[in-house]
Design an enzyme around this catalytic site. Sequence first.
Site, PDB file in Angstrom:
ATOM      1  N   LYS A  18     -17.060   9.756  24.344  1.00 44.97           N
ATOM      2  CA  LYS A  18     -16.275  10.434  23.304  1.00 44.97           C
ATOM      3  C   LYS A  18     -15.248   9.497  22.683  1.00 44.97           C
ATOM      4  O   LYS A  18     -15.135   9.425  21.456  1.00 44.97           O
ATOM      5  CB  LYS A  18     -15.592  11.664  23.917  1.00 44.97           C
ATOM      6  CG  LYS A  18     -14.640  12.400  22.985  1.00 44.97           C
ATOM      7  CD  LYS A  18     -14.373  13.805  23.470  1.00 44.97           C
ATOM      8  CE  LYS A  18     -14.008  13.856  24.925  1.00 44.97           C
ATOM      9  NZ  LYS A  18     -12.789  13.118  25.269  1.00 44.97           N
ATOM     10  N   THR A  77     -15.293   6.236  22.746  1.00 44.10           N
ATOM     11  CA  THR A  77     -16.069   5.199  22.073  1.00 44.10           C
ATOM     12  C   THR A  77     -16.496   5.663  20.680  1.00 44.10           C
ATOM     13  O   THR A  77     -16.405   4.917  19.698  1.00 44.10           O
ATOM     14  CB  THR A  77     -17.310   4.831  22.911  1.00 44.10           C
ATOM     15  OG1 THR A  77     -16.892   4.467  24.227  1.00 44.10           O
ATOM     16  CG2 THR A  77     -18.080   3.688  22.296  1.00 44.10           C
ATOM     17  N   ARG A  81      -5.403   9.245  23.091  1.00 44.41           N
ATOM     18  CA  ARG A  81      -4.404   9.368  24.145  1.00 44.41           C
ATOM     19  C   ARG A  81      -4.257   8.061  24.921  1.00 44.41           C
ATOM     20  O   ARG A  81      -5.145   7.208  24.910  1.00 44.41           O
ATOM     21  CB  ARG A  81      -4.797  10.479  25.121  1.00 44.41           C
ATOM     22  CG  ARG A  81      -4.761  11.866  24.515  1.00 44.41           C
ATOM     23  CD  ARG A  81      -5.387  12.896  25.451  1.00 44.41           C
ATOM     24  NE  ARG A  81      -6.793  12.594  25.685  1.00 44.41           N
ATOM     25  CZ  ARG A  81      -7.497  13.081  26.702  1.00 44.41           C
ATOM     26  NH1 ARG A  81      -6.933  13.890  27.572  1.00 44.41           N
ATOM     27  NH2 ARG A  81      -8.774  12.761  26.837  1.00 44.41           N
ATOM     28  N   LYS A 138     -12.586   6.395  36.529  1.00 37.23           N
ATOM     29  CA  LYS A 138     -12.935   5.967  35.172  1.00 37.23           C
ATOM     30  C   LYS A 138     -12.870   4.460  34.966  1.00 37.23           C
ATOM     31  O   LYS A 138     -13.657   3.889  34.226  1.00 37.23           O
ATOM     32  CB  LYS A 138     -12.016   6.662  34.156  1.00 37.23           C
ATOM     33  CG  LYS A 138     -12.274   8.150  34.025  1.00 37.23           C
ATOM     34  CD  LYS A 138     -11.374   8.790  32.998  1.00 37.23           C
ATOM     35  CE  LYS A 138     -11.862   8.514  31.597  1.00 37.23           C
ATOM     36  NZ  LYS A 138     -11.132   9.320  30.600  1.00 37.23           N
ATOM     37  N   ALA A 151      -7.140  17.270  29.804  1.00 35.86           N
ATOM     38  CA  ALA A 151      -7.595  18.524  29.201  1.00 35.86           C
ATOM     39  C   ALA A 151      -8.044  19.546  30.240  1.00 35.86           C
ATOM     40  O   ALA A 151      -8.173  20.717  29.932  1.00 35.86           O
ATOM     41  CB  ALA A 151      -8.730  18.264  28.229  1.00 35.86           C
ATOM     42  N   PHE A 171     -12.179  15.772  27.520  1.00 33.41           N
ATOM     43  CA  PHE A 171     -13.308  16.414  28.193  1.00 33.41           C
ATOM     44  C   PHE A 171     -14.197  17.174  27.200  1.00 33.41           C
ATOM     45  O   PHE A 171     -14.288  16.814  26.037  1.00 33.41           O
ATOM     46  CB  PHE A 171     -12.821  17.311  29.336  1.00 33.41           C
ATOM     47  CG  PHE A 171     -12.281  16.521  30.510  1.00 33.41           C
ATOM     48  CD1 PHE A 171     -13.019  15.502  31.089  1.00 33.41           C
ATOM     49  CD2 PHE A 171     -11.030  16.795  31.022  1.00 33.41           C
ATOM     50  CE1 PHE A 171     -12.525  14.769  32.164  1.00 33.41           C
ATOM     51  CE2 PHE A 171     -10.517  16.072  32.095  1.00 33.41           C
ATOM     52  CZ  PHE A 171     -11.270  15.063  32.665  1.00 33.41           C
ATOM     53  N   PHE A 174     -28.191   5.348  23.645  1.00 33.96           N
ATOM     54  CA  PHE A 174     -28.400   4.459  24.791  1.00 33.96           C
ATOM     55  C   PHE A 174     -29.745   3.777  24.603  1.00 33.96           C
ATOM     56  O   PHE A 174     -30.679   4.363  24.034  1.00 33.96           O
ATOM     57  CB  PHE A 174     -28.391   5.254  26.107  1.00 33.96           C
ATOM     58  CG  PHE A 174     -27.015   5.585  26.612  1.00 33.96           C
ATOM     59  CD1 PHE A 174     -26.494   4.976  27.742  1.00 33.96           C
ATOM     60  CD2 PHE A 174     -26.224   6.516  25.951  1.00 33.96           C
ATOM     61  CE1 PHE A 174     -25.223   5.278  28.212  1.00 33.96           C
ATOM     62  CE2 PHE A 174     -24.951   6.827  26.401  1.00 33.96           C
ATOM     63  CZ  PHE A 174     -24.451   6.208  27.541  1.00 33.96           C
ATOM     64  N   TRP A 230     -21.666   1.601  19.909  1.00 33.17           N
ATOM     65  CA  TRP A 230     -21.413   0.873  21.162  1.00 33.17           C
ATOM     66  C   TRP A 230     -22.033  -0.522  21.079  1.00 33.17           C
ATOM     67  O   TRP A 230     -21.424  -1.507  21.476  1.00 33.17           O
ATOM     68  CB  TRP A 230     -22.009   1.658  22.341  1.00 33.17           C
ATOM     69  CG  TRP A 230     -21.773   1.001  23.677  1.00 33.17           C
ATOM     70  CD1 TRP A 230     -20.681   1.130  24.491  1.00 33.17           C
ATOM     71  CD2 TRP A 230     -22.650   0.079  24.344  1.00 33.17           C
ATOM     72  NE1 TRP A 230     -20.831   0.355  25.619  1.00 33.17           N
ATOM     73  CE2 TRP A 230     -22.025  -0.301  25.557  1.00 33.17           C
ATOM     74  CE3 TRP A 230     -23.901  -0.463  24.038  1.00 33.17           C
ATOM     75  CZ2 TRP A 230     -22.611  -1.179  26.459  1.00 33.17           C
ATOM     76  CZ3 TRP A 230     -24.487  -1.343  24.935  1.00 33.17           C
ATOM     77  CH2 TRP A 230     -23.835  -1.694  26.131  1.00 33.17           C
TER      78      TRP A 230
END
Length: 558
Positions: A73, A75, A96, A107, A275, A303, A383, A411
């Site tokens: 998200k 990214t 954030r 993470k 969140a 999230f 991906f 990405w």
Amino acid sequence: MTFKTDIQIAREANKKPIQEIGEKLGIPTDHLLPFGHDKAKVSADFIKGLKGKTDGKLILVTAINPTPAGEGKTTTTVGLGDGLNRIGKKAAICIREASLGPCFGMKGGAAGGGYAQVIPMEDMNLHFTGDFHAITSAHNLLAAMIDNHIYWGNELEIDERRVVWRRVLDMNDRALRDTVTSLGGIANGFPRQTGFDITVASEVMAILCLATDLKDLEKRLGDIIVAYRRDRTPVYARDLKADGAMTVLLQQAMQPNIVQTLENNPAFVHGGPFANIAHGCNSVIATTTALKLADYVVTEAGFGADLGAEKFMNIKCRKAGIAPDCVVLVATVRAMKMNGGVAKGDLGAENVEAVQHGCANLGRHIGNMKSFGVPVVVAINHFTSDTDAEIQAVKHYVASQGSEAILCKHWEKGSAGITELATRVAEIADAGISQFAPLYPDDLPLFEKIERIAKSIYRADEVLADKKIRDQLRTWEDAGFGHLPICMAKTQYSFSTDPDLRGAPVGHSVPVREVRLAAGAGFIVAICGEIMTMPGLPRVPSAETIKLNPQGEIEGLF
């Protein structure tokens, strides 16, 4: 094919001085408070002078429920901001700040990934500009002043059994969830049971992220309810004369931070409530400032859309007087397969049937976001293992839901891989077709607000809450807090309160274990199921692989 790690890519970036990034948005150098060469805070005086300017378009990036397969998200948020700039739009990003807890837990970082990152990546994931430390200090100063007041005679007649202000720490530490303080004799005060939450769950964090300026910040800090007397009347932070000193500690932290993407586009990184246990959005002051300076602002909510986006709509938009022009819902083929029952180790093999089955989770989120009156576009975060047939299955399903899905390769390719999404989002935002409305009105009773979220967003049959919780909500209504919105604290992994129940479950119940009044932030927290406001570290924390290499560079952040 061998890919570079996020930290390798970030370290090779061609950064520009932060003054040049500020110039892109018309921020004069003398209104930037630099932290080194690549990050700065924007002065309160400059922000105050923007009040008469027209707002740009607001784009909210959210996602399906997170899976171990990863959704990307942040990214996508960063990539979309770069993509909008690439097609000639004046765009800024608002995300954030990262918490040390999950950084050293699961993470390992939170600044985007691949060629869609915000830099300096190492600083952002660690101490950054010290905002979280300031919040931790302000919160714990108030805690110390409560115990100190009781120790020196308790003039306010605080009932020691009813002190509701806990302490915080920006670290995952399950041992501190439930503690006893002031042991060791008379000199240390009166023993009582309390505990720690993680800093991102602090009401001070929520207040900093919802306050509009220092004056509003101080008022909200004063409104914090810290305890109750024997007659159940509340004791506020201002009664302890703590609000002034807390504001002093937070003065610099209130100023939004500006950094840059890998492609040298401006990004505001400010605030960081989770969140799943808080309201999950970056600061109001960063978002509203960006809207005055850019034609398009891309922001994210934490999230899945059932948590972060719901709170963005019902709490942040309501408090800040803003509304999104478009919602971008991030999904991946891999996550669809996991929701369709495929194990993580088998995600590399094509399985169109599992994709189709798993799309129910995506469909639920699309419907939820549309219910707010905002147009929705799905971003398929690509991906390399995705097959054409799987991608087409997602696109076909999204079309059947009255929306559209666009494949994004940011990405791997940066802004060049997301221009199609950027073009479509700009078209939708410019069309002015959003008819945003929150899920419930202010005057709906508190328990009915909880039910509205549980039934409309989670598709639950009922909310389970014992008489004590219902009585507490009615007491707050009688005290004048009935107009406040609800902040649900719930697992991020499912629409239900069972983290293992994937897909789009129906017929479940939402048990409310506890409710907390955040009078300063201006919402009621409903703690559901087994969710914890102080997480623990996993069996193998990321901290085990984060270290300095022989060149003095940080390794292990990702």
